[in-house]
Design a protein around this motif. Structure first.
Motif, PDB file in Angstrom:
ATOM      1  N   PHE A   1      70.508  37.797  86.063  1.00 15.37           N
ATOM      2  CA  PHE A   1      71.712  37.022  86.293  1.00 15.37           C
ATOM      3  C   PHE A   1      72.727  37.377  85.223  1.00 15.37           C
ATOM      4  O   PHE A   1      72.357  37.633  84.070  1.00 15.37           O
ATOM      5  N   TYR A   2      74.000  37.392  85.640  1.00 14.57           N
ATOM      6  CA  TYR A   2      75.051  37.878  84.764  1.00 14.57           C
ATOM      7  C   TYR A   2      76.299  37.001  84.880  1.00 14.57           C
ATOM      8  O   TYR A   2      76.564  36.421  85.937  1.00 14.57           O
TER       9      TYR A   2
ATOM     10  N   CYS B   1      80.042  35.345  88.495  1.00 15.58           N
ATOM     11  CA  CYS B   1      78.598  35.358  88.347  1.00 15.58           C
ATOM     12  C   CYS B   1      78.061  36.483  89.231  1.00 15.58           C
ATOM     13  O   CYS B   1      78.648  36.798  90.275  1.00 15.58           O
ATOM     14  N   ALA B   2      76.972  37.100  88.828  1.00 15.03           N
ATOM     15  CA  ALA B   2      76.338  38.122  89.647  1.00 15.03           C
ATOM     16  C   ALA B   2      74.832  38.015  89.472  1.00 15.03           C
ATOM     17  O   ALA B   2      74.345  37.469  88.472  1.00 15.03           O
ATOM     18  N   SER B   3      74.108  38.524  90.450  1.00 17.20           N
ATOM     19  CA  SER B   3      72.657  38.592  90.316  1.00 17.20           C
ATOM     20  C   SER B   3      72.170  39.912  90.882  1.00 17.20           C
ATOM     21  O   SER B   3      72.845  40.535  91.718  1.00 17.20           O
ATOM     22  N   SER B   4      71.006  40.356  90.403  1.00 14.24           N
ATOM     23  CA  SER B   4      70.453  41.602  90.915  1.00 14.24           C
ATOM     24  C   SER B   4      68.935  41.507  90.987  1.00 14.24           C
ATOM     25  O   SER B   4      68.302  40.682  90.313  1.00 14.24           O
ATOM     26  N   ASP B   5      68.376  42.383  91.800  1.00 14.43           N
ATOM     27  CA  ASP B   5      66.926  42.404  91.927  1.00 14.43           C
ATOM     28  C   ASP B   5      66.332  43.236  90.784  1.00 14.43           C
ATOM     29  O   ASP B   5      67.038  43.659  89.880  1.00 14.43           O
ATOM     30  N   ARG B   6      65.037  43.491  90.843  1.00  9.92           N
ATOM     31  CA  ARG B   6      64.345  44.090  89.704  1.00  9.92           C
ATOM     32  C   ARG B   6      64.953  45.421  89.281  1.00  9.92           C
ATOM     33  O   ARG B   6      65.120  45.702  88.115  1.00  9.92           O
ATOM     34  N   GLN B   7      65.273  46.266  90.266  1.00 13.13           N
ATOM     35  CA  GLN B   7      65.841  47.570  89.916  1.00 13.13           C
ATOM     36  C   GLN B   7      67.360  47.550  89.921  1.00 13.13           C
ATOM     37  O   GLN B   7      67.973  48.590  89.814  1.00 13.13           O
ATOM     38  N   ALA B   8      67.943  46.372  90.066  1.00 15.77           N
ATOM     39  CA  ALA B   8      69.410  46.234  90.124  1.00 15.77           C
ATOM     40  C   ALA B   8      70.002  47.035  91.275  1.00 15.77           C
ATOM     41  O   ALA B   8      71.135  47.478  91.209  1.00 15.77           O
TER      42      ALA B   8
ATOM     43  N   CYS C   1      76.809  28.487  89.211  1.00 18.29           N
ATOM     44  CA  CYS C   1      76.495  29.626  90.071  1.00 18.29           C
ATOM     45  C   CYS C   1      75.117  29.396  90.676  1.00 18.29           C
ATOM     46  O   CYS C   1      74.212  28.888  90.001  1.00 18.29           O
ATOM     47  N   VAL C   2      74.979  29.744  91.940  1.00 18.60           N
ATOM     48  CA  VAL C   2      73.664  29.781  92.563  1.00 18.60           C
ATOM     49  C   VAL C   2      73.404  31.230  92.948  1.00 18.60           C
ATOM     50  O   VAL C   2      73.999  31.747  93.894  1.00 18.60           O
ATOM     51  N   PRO C   3      72.543  31.921  92.187  1.00 16.12           N
ATOM     52  CA  PRO C   3      72.257  33.331  92.490  1.00 16.12           C
ATOM     53  C   PRO C   3      71.410  33.463  93.754  1.00 16.12           C
ATOM     54  O   PRO C   3      70.926  32.479  94.299  1.00 16.12           O
ATOM     55  N   ILE C   4      71.229  34.685  94.197  1.00 13.49           N
ATOM     56  CA  ILE C   4      70.363  34.957  95.333  1.00 13.49           C
ATOM     57  C   ILE C   4      68.921  34.640  94.929  1.00 13.49           C
ATOM     58  O   ILE C   4      68.479  35.013  93.832  1.00 13.49           O
TER      59      ILE C   4
ATOM     60  N   GLY D   1      67.358  46.536  84.137  1.00 17.59           N
ATOM     61  CA  GLY D   1      68.308  45.772  84.945  1.00 17.59           C
ATOM     62  C   GLY D   1      69.072  44.738  84.170  1.00 17.59           C
ATOM     63  O   GLY D   1      70.077  44.223  84.644  1.00 17.59           O
ATOM     64  N   ALA D   2      68.621  44.424  82.947  1.00 16.91           N
ATOM     65  CA  ALA D   2      69.303  43.399  82.168  1.00 16.91           C
ATOM     66  C   ALA D   2      70.609  43.893  81.583  1.00 16.91           C
ATOM     67  O   ALA D   2      71.420  43.092  81.129  1.00 16.91           O
ATOM     68  N   ASP D   3      70.835  45.187  81.580  1.00 16.64           N
ATOM     69  CA  ASP D   3      72.072  45.707  80.998  1.00 16.64           C
ATOM     70  C   ASP D   3      73.264  45.322  81.849  1.00 16.64           C
ATOM     71  O   ASP D   3      73.252  45.472  83.069  1.00 16.64           O
ATOM     72  N   GLY D   4      74.316  44.852  81.180  1.00 17.19           N
ATOM     73  CA  GLY D   4      75.541  44.554  81.895  1.00 17.19           C
ATOM     74  C   GLY D   4      76.262  45.820  82.293  1.00 17.19           C
ATOM     75  O   GLY D   4      75.999  46.901  81.759  1.00 17.19           O
ATOM     76  N   LEU D   5      77.164  45.702  83.264  1.00 11.53           N
ATOM     77  CA  LEU D   5      77.966  46.831  83.710  1.00 11.53           C
ATOM     78  C   LEU D   5      79.211  46.970  82.839  1.00 11.53           C
ATOM     79  O   LEU D   5      79.766  45.975  82.369  1.00 11.53           O
ATOM     80  N   THR D   6      79.618  48.232  82.660  1.00 11.97           N
ATOM     81  CA  THR D   6      80.900  48.541  82.023  1.00 11.97           C
ATOM     82  C   THR D   6      81.839  49.007  83.121  1.00 11.97           C
ATOM     83  O   THR D   6      81.503  49.926  83.875  1.00 11.97           O
ATOM     84  N   PHE D   7      83.004  48.392  83.180  1.00 14.94           N
ATOM     85  CA  PHE D   7      83.911  48.612  84.294  1.00 14.94           C
ATOM     86  C   PHE D   7      85.053  49.536  83.930  1.00 14.94           C
ATOM     87  O   PHE D   7      85.533  49.541  82.792  1.00 14.94           O
TER      88      PHE D   7
END
Lengths: 113, 111
Positions: free
Chosen positions: A32-33, A92-99, A23-26, B95-101
């Motif tokens: 990263f997930y 794969c997913a990525s998010s910024d600081r506040q998601a 995966c290449v995140p943003i 933000g490190a928490d994963g999502l529950t779907f």
């Protein structure tokens, strides 16, 4: 618009083999997930990664799984010895600081035979 | 552990109809996401909500934190809106928490 890129799109492997999903995140994202979706079921959380270490992992993410960010851009999921039940779509997913900017890749379909 | 329930599971409607998809969850959250998944499997983020209401084009998402409930509305539905719509929540935390779907709502819009 920035994208999360996953490779390969489809991988077929024999039971017991090791696979690495890439995966290449943003680029400016910090979290990263990895998620997986078994065919016909809901998406499940596997692991989150922040500041070069695992932040959270689910009970699915056992010793057979590992994640790595080897070079500051790629984010990989390794399955050491695949089982038939590992067959799924892996996102794969990525998010910024506040998601706020939460972006998914298009997924890798893993088929274990 | 948060439980996320969506309704309906399946919805078939005629083009032009107003569509509502509901999501409820069991434990307090820091954010709720509405996602769209097309038959090819890719997931697209539509909205992230922590309170109130958001609108993007023909899509509107609302959340009631006290009632632990969110709705996704589609106005003037079109066959291209046919997809699976998924609600996912992030538990209170960083933000490190994963999502529950949720399991998703399979929407079909007929011409």
């Amino acid at each position: 618009e920035p994208e999360v890129t996953q490779t390969p799109s489809h991988q077929v492997t024999q039971m017991g083999q090791e696979v690495i999903l890439r995966c290449v995140p943003i680029s400016n994202h910090l979290y990263f997930y990895w998620y997986r979706q078994i065919l016909g079921q809901k998406v499940e959380f596997l692991v989150s990664f922040y500041n070069n270490e695992i932040s959270e992992k689910s009970e699915i993410f056992d010793d057979q799984f590992s994640v790595e960010r080897p070079d500051g851009s790629n984010f990989t999921l390794k399955i050491r010895s695949t089982k038939l039940e590992d067959s799924a779509m892996y996102f794969c997913a990525s998010s910024d600081r506040q998601a706020y900017g939460y972006t998914f890749g298009s997924g890798t379909r893993l088929t274990v035979v | 552990k948060n439980e996320v329930e969506q309704s309906p599971q399946n919805l078939t409607a005629q083009e032009g109809e107003f569509i509502t998809i509901n999501c409820s969850y069991s434990v307090g959250i820091s954010a709720l996401h509405w996602l769209q998944q097309h038959p090819g499997g890719g997931i697209v983020s539509l909205f992230m909500l922590s309170s109130g209401k958001k609108k993007h084009g023909r899509l509107i998402a609302t959340i009631n934190i006290q009632e632990k409930h969110s709705s996704l509305h589609i106005t003037a539905s079109h066959p291209r809106d046919s997809a699976v719509y998924i609600c996912a929540v992030r538990s209170s935390g960083g933000g490190a928490d994963g999502l529950t779907f949720g399991k998703g709502t399979h929407l079909i819009i007929q011409p």
